[in-house]
Design an enzyme around this catalytic site. Structure first.
Site, PDB file in Angstrom:
ATOM      1  N   GLU A   8      89.822  49.810  42.242  1.00 32.75           N
ATOM      2  CA  GLU A   8      89.745  49.638  40.788  1.00 32.75           C
ATOM      3  C   GLU A   8      89.102  50.817  40.065  1.00 32.75           C
ATOM      4  O   GLU A   8      89.572  51.251  39.022  1.00 32.75           O
ATOM      5  CB  GLU A   8      88.965  48.358  40.457  1.00 32.75           C
ATOM      6  CG  GLU A   8      89.792  47.114  40.585  1.00 32.75           C
ATOM      7  CD  GLU A   8      88.946  45.899  40.887  1.00 32.75           C
ATOM      8  OE1 GLU A   8      88.985  44.961  40.094  1.00 32.75           O
ATOM      9  OE2 GLU A   8      88.268  45.897  41.913  1.00 32.75           O
ATOM     10  N   ASP A  82      88.750  44.401  44.191  1.00 35.84           N
ATOM     11  CA  ASP A  82      87.639  43.489  44.490  1.00 35.84           C
ATOM     12  C   ASP A  82      88.141  42.129  44.976  1.00 35.84           C
ATOM     13  O   ASP A  82      89.196  41.654  44.546  1.00 35.84           O
ATOM     14  CB  ASP A  82      86.764  43.281  43.248  1.00 35.84           C
ATOM     15  CG  ASP A  82      86.008  44.541  42.862  1.00 35.84           C
ATOM     16  OD1 ASP A  82      85.843  45.424  43.726  1.00 35.84           O
ATOM     17  OD2 ASP A  82      85.580  44.638  41.693  1.00 35.84           O
ATOM     18  N   TYR A 297      78.628  43.307  46.936  1.00 38.55           N
ATOM     19  CA  TYR A 297      79.346  42.991  45.700  1.00 38.55           C
ATOM     20  C   TYR A 297      78.487  42.139  44.778  1.00 38.55           C
ATOM     21  O   TYR A 297      77.882  41.159  45.208  1.00 38.55           O
ATOM     22  CB  TYR A 297      80.642  42.263  46.036  1.00 38.55           C
ATOM     23  CG  TYR A 297      81.578  42.110  44.875  1.00 38.55           C
ATOM     24  CD1 TYR A 297      81.949  43.204  44.094  1.00 38.55           C
ATOM     25  CD2 TYR A 297      82.115  40.870  44.549  1.00 38.55           C
ATOM     26  CE1 TYR A 297      82.820  43.064  43.036  1.00 38.55           C
ATOM     27  CE2 TYR A 297      82.993  40.718  43.495  1.00 38.55           C
ATOM     28  CZ  TYR A 297      83.330  41.826  42.739  1.00 38.55           C
ATOM     29  OH  TYR A 297      84.192  41.684  41.675  1.00 38.55           O
TER      30      TYR A 297
END
EC number: 5.6.2.1
Length: 736
Positions: A8, A82, A297
């Site tokens: 991303e 993600d 994350y």
């Protein structure tokens, strides 16, 4: 042929590239490569269901071409966005634009950006999860439908620029309810009887003549004084002494909501700031071991911890603190959210070896503060509990009982890392049945306090507990409410502004489910069910859409307009009505309050005021400056009787061309120009292009409508504001 990995963000791509050999190319999609059309609802709705009209944003068109070309040359294209619904959807859209079967694009996932994590992910690819994609699409469709339909209705009934949304309105209702509590609050004066005995023992009356006293029960000052007078005459003895050992359990590692709460309370960071810094720590920063992600994350509602990380933490505790601080086995935590994505991990350091001190020369001060918070919380979560001894002493006489409480720390446990602000409150050494002398008895007045306003931290805690939104939505929701001028945050307190009350009043009366926390939570559960392949997303959309649209149509007829316009004290030269200040998407203007019967608009001071000197050549009326979606123009103020219009003449003294910023209408240069009453920014291709801005344009696009942004000062705060839709983003002060 090289393998292609699509992620991303550019920072993430750069970090991952460092871990792989020359056989891999890594490119970033820079977020969503396509989205619903911004100029309409963007969803076709008919008997067959809900069909999106996805459009590639013009800022992404060249990038998409580049991704497609690289994918054609690659032997394998990996989707490595993600591992949440948003990331799954981004990967899906990228794969769709490249073309071919979805199965031909291996999907790899990881919770930390380290070399081992990336290499392991490449060994265990999976397919794109369409259940997660459909859950994201359902959320996007719901938010677009509610935002598009309901915001238009609200704006038409109150004022332009206001909005409503599935999550933001439920959150705003909580703020409004708190304001109502505060407004309805009536202070209560109550009394306590506080005794001071020998040996420095302080105690409070808990029962009188065999009746237990409830909190704040004694509200009569005269009665309190009578009790005081009676008890002062009594003799006292120690009735009971109770000692109990109590544990203070270790806190779990952070998930998104608790990280935002702690960073707000302890560091003074806003949720948006916290997530921005956490994103950098996740995607990759310089370390003694090279560029790598130093935390896992950061958008997660899970409290799971990888086995390897637990072992690292336990070894660290044993080495640095000794066996007394190490539990017999690793501590396991579970989220209260039954739909938590347990495949994810809690937020933790990617390597326990990377102590905060080792990174102080590599991280920025604010990054180091947040990393330290995450590091210490994770390590503390695997330590022994703290142990206290609680003490309570009851002193009695014939007519009453007084109680004193204390506690002392027996073993600090995890406090060794996190610290302990609570000081020991030790009671004197006493024995049951021993007499004790009363030295002084006081009747003290207290006044109850109104409910405290939400802080950003406490609002997030309530949103989470009620199931409103998800980890990724908390920070954007609060930021959106601020940008919409629904709330303001001062001294860590959230208060509601006038427009918020009007919007919520309408929603409560006509769209109660939108502000009902239970409804919002149930809708989140439906989205969770879609993600787990337990529900059909088209059916969920149908069940919501048709009843909702019935209410929209009813609202158009039944909701009374609440528009309030500031009076100017001037009369309309056309009909004698009153001139009032109004707002449009282009700013404030003065017009007749008898609109639409009278369409008089008075020219106000603006950046370009050549109209002040010009009369209509057709009827002799005044030519006034107006705006259309194509820019500024002159029109006769006797419209509609006279429909004369004229292009504005270009201001000859164009100055100060803005470097790196192009006109959003034609691509020409933008320059600072001047008129008799001030300066403005306009396109140098005028009169072919009528672009105009009162504030300096900047090379940044609006997240809402993707038009050009400008910089300005609003209410003494620096902000970026969209020139077209007026979406405003405040620039945060440095809290570091």
């Amino acid at each position: 042929m090289k393998h292609l990995i699509i992620v991303e963000s550019p920072a993430k791509a750069k970090t991952i590239k460092n871990f792989l050999d020359k056989n891999y190319e890594v490119i970033a999609s820079k977020g969503h490569v396509r989205d619903l059309s911004k100029f309409a609802l963007g969803i076709k709705i008919d008997e067959t269901g809900f069909t999106p009209n996805y459009v590639v944003d013009k800022d992404h068109k060249e990038l998409v071409k580049q991704i497609i070309e690289l994918s054609k040359k690659a032997s394998i294209t990996y989707i490595a966005t993600d591992e949440d619904r948003e990331g799954e959807a981004i990967g899906y859209h990228v794969a769709c634009l490249i073309g071919g079967k979805l199965e031909s694009y291996p999907r790899i996932v990881f919770h930390e950006i380290t070399q081992n994590a990336i290499l392991n992910a490449l060994k265990t690819p999976r397919k794109i999860d369409m259940s997660k994609v459909n859950a994201q699409q359902a959320r996007r469709f719901l938010d677009r439908i509610v935002g598009f339909k309901l915001s238009s209705l609200i704006a038409s009934k109150i004022t332009k620029g206001l909005s409503a949304g599935r999550v933001q309105s439920a959150a705003l209702k909580l703020v409004i309810d708190k304001e109502r509590e505060i407004k309805a609050f009536k202070p209560l004066t109550y009394f306590t009887l506080d005794a001071y005995f020998e040996s420095h023992l302080e105690a409070q009356l808990i029962s009188y003549k065999g009746n237990k006293l409830k909190a704040q029960e004694l509200i009569d000052e005269k009665k309190a004084q009578e009790i005081k007078n009676e008890l002062e005459k009594e003799s006292y003895a120690i009735s009971s002494i109770v000692k109990k050992s109590k544990k203070s359990p270790t806190p779990p590692p952070f998930m998104t909501s608790t990280l935002q709460q702690s960073a707000s309370s302890l560091l003074g960071f806003s949720p948006t700031k916290t997530m921005s810094i956490a994103q950098k720590l996740y995607e990759g920063v310089a370390t003694p071991q090279g560029v790598m992600g130093v935390i896992t994350y950061m958008r997660t509602d899970s409290l799971n911890i990888a086995k390897e990380a637990l072992e690292e933490a336990r070894n660290k505790i044993l080495k640095d603190y000794g066996k007394d601080y190490l539990p017999p086995k690793a501590k396991v935590y579970s989220s209260k959210n039954k739909n938590a994505q347990e495949a994810h991990e809690a937020i933790r350091p990617t390597s326990i070896i990377l102590e905060p001190n080792a990174l102080k020369d590599y991280l920025k001060p604010e990054e180091l503060r947040l990393y330290t918070l995450i590091y210490k919380r994770f390590l503390a979560s695997q330590m022994q509990d703290a142990l206290f001894e609680s003490q309570s002493v009851v002193v009695a006489c014939e007519k009453g009982e007084f109680k004193a409480s204390g506690r002392k720390l027996l073993f600090d446990g995890y406090y060794k890392i996190l610290g302990n602000d609570d000081k020991d409150k030790l009671l004197p050494n006493l024995k049951e049945n021993d007499p004790i002398k009363l030295e002084k008895l006081e009747s003290n007045a207290h006044v109850t306090e109104p409910p405290a306003r939400y802080s950003e931290a406490s609002l997030i805690k309530v949103l989470e507990s009620l199931g409103i939104g998800r980890p990724s939505t908390y920070a954007p929701t609060i930021s959106l409410l601020q940008n919409r001028d629904y709330i303001k945050v001062e001294k860590k307190q959230i208060s509601a502004l006038e427009s918020a009350f009007k919007v919520i009043e309408i929603l409560e009366k006509h769209f109660e489910e939108i502000v009902d926390s239970k409804f919002s939570a149930s809708l989140e559960e439906e989205l969770d069910n879609i993600a787990q392949n337990k529900a059909d997303y088209q059916q969920v959309l149908k069940d919501f859409y048709y009843p909702f649209m019935d209410k929209i149509e009813a609202g158009k007829k039944n909701i009374i307009s609440q528009k309030v316009h500031e009076k100017t004290g001037q009369s309309c030269p056309k009909c004698g009505g009153e001139l009032v200040k109004k707002n449009s998407r282009y700013g404030e203007f003065i017009a007749c309050n008898n609109y639409p019967k009278c369409k008089y608009v008075k020219q106000t001071e603006s950046a370009n005021d050549e109209a002040d000197q010009e009369l209509c050549e057709k009827c002799g009326g005044e030519m006034v400056q107006k705006f259309s979606r194509n820019g500024a123009f002159l029109a006769c103020n006797n419209y509609p009787e006279c429909k004369n219009t004229k292009s504005l003449k270009n201001t000859p003294n164009a100055k100060e061309t803005i470097e790196g910023v192009k006109c959003p209408e034609c691509g020409g240069d933008i320059a600072l120009k001047r008129s008799k009453k001030g300066s403005f920014y306009g396109c140098n291709n005028y009169p072919k292009c009528n672009f105009l801005s009162n504030h300096k344009p900047i090379n940044k696009r609006c997240e809402k409508c993707h038009y050009l942004m400008s910089e300005r000062i609003y209410r003494k705060k620096k902000a970026h504001e969209c020139i077209k839709c007026k979406e405003r983003v405040f620039l945060e002060e440095d809290n570091g």
